[in-house]
Design an enzyme around this catalytic site. Sequence first.
Site, PDB file in Angstrom:
ATOM      1  N   SER A 254       0.838  -1.198   0.000  1.00  0.00           N
ATOM      2  CA  SER A 254       0.000   0.000   0.000  1.00  0.00           C
ATOM      3  C   SER A 254       0.873   1.248   0.000  1.00  0.00           C
ATOM      4  O   SER A 254       2.098   1.165   0.086  1.00  0.00           O
ATOM      5  CB  SER A 254      -0.920   0.000   1.216  1.00  0.00           C
ATOM      6  OG  SER A 254      -0.147   0.274   2.359  1.00  0.00           O
ATOM      7  N   LYS A 255       0.194   2.380  -0.111  1.00  0.00           N
ATOM      8  CA  LYS A 255       0.875   3.681  -0.183  1.00  0.00           C
ATOM      9  C   LYS A 255       1.957   3.852   0.872  1.00  0.00           C
ATOM     10  O   LYS A 255       2.978   4.484   0.622  1.00  0.00           O
ATOM     11  CB  LYS A 255      -0.147   4.809   0.008  1.00  0.00           C
ATOM     12  CG  LYS A 255      -1.005   5.054  -1.193  1.00  0.00           C
ATOM     13  CD  LYS A 255      -0.520   6.318  -1.927  1.00  0.00           C
ATOM     14  CE  LYS A 255      -1.073   6.425  -3.334  1.00  0.00           C
ATOM     15  NZ  LYS A 255      -0.343   5.654  -4.317  1.00  0.00           N
ATOM     16  N   ARG A 256       1.700   3.296   2.059  1.00  0.00           N
ATOM     17  CA  ARG A 256       2.680   3.575   3.119  1.00  0.00           C
ATOM     18  C   ARG A 256       4.012   2.864   2.859  1.00  0.00           C
ATOM     19  O   ARG A 256       5.023   3.171   3.473  1.00  0.00           O
ATOM     20  CB  ARG A 256       2.104   3.271   4.493  1.00  0.00           C
ATOM     21  CG  ARG A 256       2.123   1.875   4.927  1.00  0.00           C
ATOM     22  CD  ARG A 256       1.217   1.620   6.108  1.00  0.00           C
ATOM     23  NE  ARG A 256       0.751   0.267   6.018  1.00  0.00           N
ATOM     24  CZ  ARG A 256       1.442  -0.762   6.459  1.00  0.00           C
ATOM     25  NH1 ARG A 256       2.607  -0.584   7.052  1.00  0.00           N
ATOM     26  NH2 ARG A 256       0.961  -1.973   6.319  1.00  0.00           N
ATOM     27  N   GLY A 258       5.362   2.948  -0.189  1.00  0.00           N
ATOM     28  CA  GLY A 258       5.964   3.711  -1.283  1.00  0.00           C
ATOM     29  C   GLY A 258       4.999   3.761  -2.444  1.00  0.00           C
ATOM     30  O   GLY A 258       3.784   3.696  -2.246  1.00  0.00           O
TER      31      GLY A 258
END
Length: 488
Positions: A254-256, A258
């Site tokens: 996920s976004k966290r 990268g």
Amino acid sequence: MTFNDIRVRIAPSPSGNLHVGTARTALFNYLFAKHNNGKFVLRIEDTDLERSDEKYVQNIFDSLKAMGLDWDEGPDVGGDYGSYKQSERLELYKNYAEKLLESGHAYYCYCTPEELEAEKALAQEEKKTYLYSKKCKKLSPEQVENFRNEGRVPTIKFEMPVKHLIFKDLIKGNVEFDTALMSDFVIVKSNGIPTYNFAVVVDDIEMKMSHIIRGEDHISNTPRQIVIYEALGAEIPQFAHLGMILAPDRTKLSKRHGATAVSEFINEGYLPEAFVNFLALLGWTSPERKDVEASTSEIMSKDELIKYFSLDRVSSSNAIFEFDKLNWMNGFYIRHLPTPELFERLKPYLQDYDLSIYSEEQIETMINAVKEPLVKLSEATDAVSYFFGNSINISGEIKEAALSAEETGDILSEFAKFSENIDYENIEKIHEQLGEFRTQMKPLKPKQVMWAIRAALTGRTHGADMGVVISLLGKKKVLLRINEAINL
Ligand code: GLU
């Protein structure tokens, strides 16, 4: 297998930028098609009108194109089975739904969302698996009439046949489901829009798909799709469900962690061919290749991937998205690009610099001098910065590390004098001359001497070869920067 031709598809929903997971699925479909002389089709599943957006359709096109995954049929290129956008095929789904209503596999359901919620709540209370009561299956004409008069608009539900369903997945092996635990399900919503499970089957039949290769998050949908194929008397394609892609911490990528969209990776300066190579190895292992060196045996061009790809070398477990490995691969590809090609690819990252102060040959010399440690193309912006502008910034840290010794002033003033006679046009000669300078500065240590000069000229303690730096800067800038460092 009775399909004559291999036909596979990627069917993204345009509710976001093309995700790496979908990109990997697209790649495996593409490689499978190309390896088997088949066709790779792009279909846009945009029936979720609220979440779909034309800008994401464009992003999907651009990302797949950047990766070199050209489709044989699709919304923009057409083909024999268009339209390739679900929102333009609503009439077709309606016809198929009619067929299922006529054959008794589907029925109208007038239940309101509140009524359905109440049924679900009751099942929960009784700790039972929720199964729709089927009460709308047995409605009398009067009841239907009443509901219509009340203004209720029905959904169309597919009646789940009760059976032990087994299918042979080309990656997972035999997969079994007890459909007695599965409720009848909506195939057309009250607004006339088909649900995913229905539209996907209609399209895969109409588009003559031979194989459905997709993420295992869809495996629980597969029994619902198989029973629709059966009800329609259509041939069932072969299924192949890929394991998921997890982040290094074993959680969903996920976004966290990268970037997650292909376009983000490409904008950051990952080379599409490195990215494709990396994605291909997320769940697939190439057969041993005796003709290549072991250390770089994972480096494979698109043609090699097509040549070696097969579903039987795809693992059924989850794959880990190792950012370190992607970085290593990208650096490898960067270092091995021919310099003029690398220059082309770097141009978007060098827009802030006046490249015209250098000849093409000088730019290539500069690129070769900085490319070794590059992991991403975007890092070149910083790596070449000291080749541009007159003065440079020397941070307190660099000053402390390389320019604070008592002897620094001496080194720099001697070098200012020395630089008058440097042969700026000849890098080899500059190396020799730097050797002479180090000898001249003895007993000072060569390292200290070179650090001071490098820091004065580049504001760094490491970077491009000093011969290249001095040659490209030329006498005027060398003198300016040395003098500025002296006066720090
Ligand atoms: N639109 C679906 C998705 O993006 C397609 C799934 C499938 O391949 O059947 O997940």
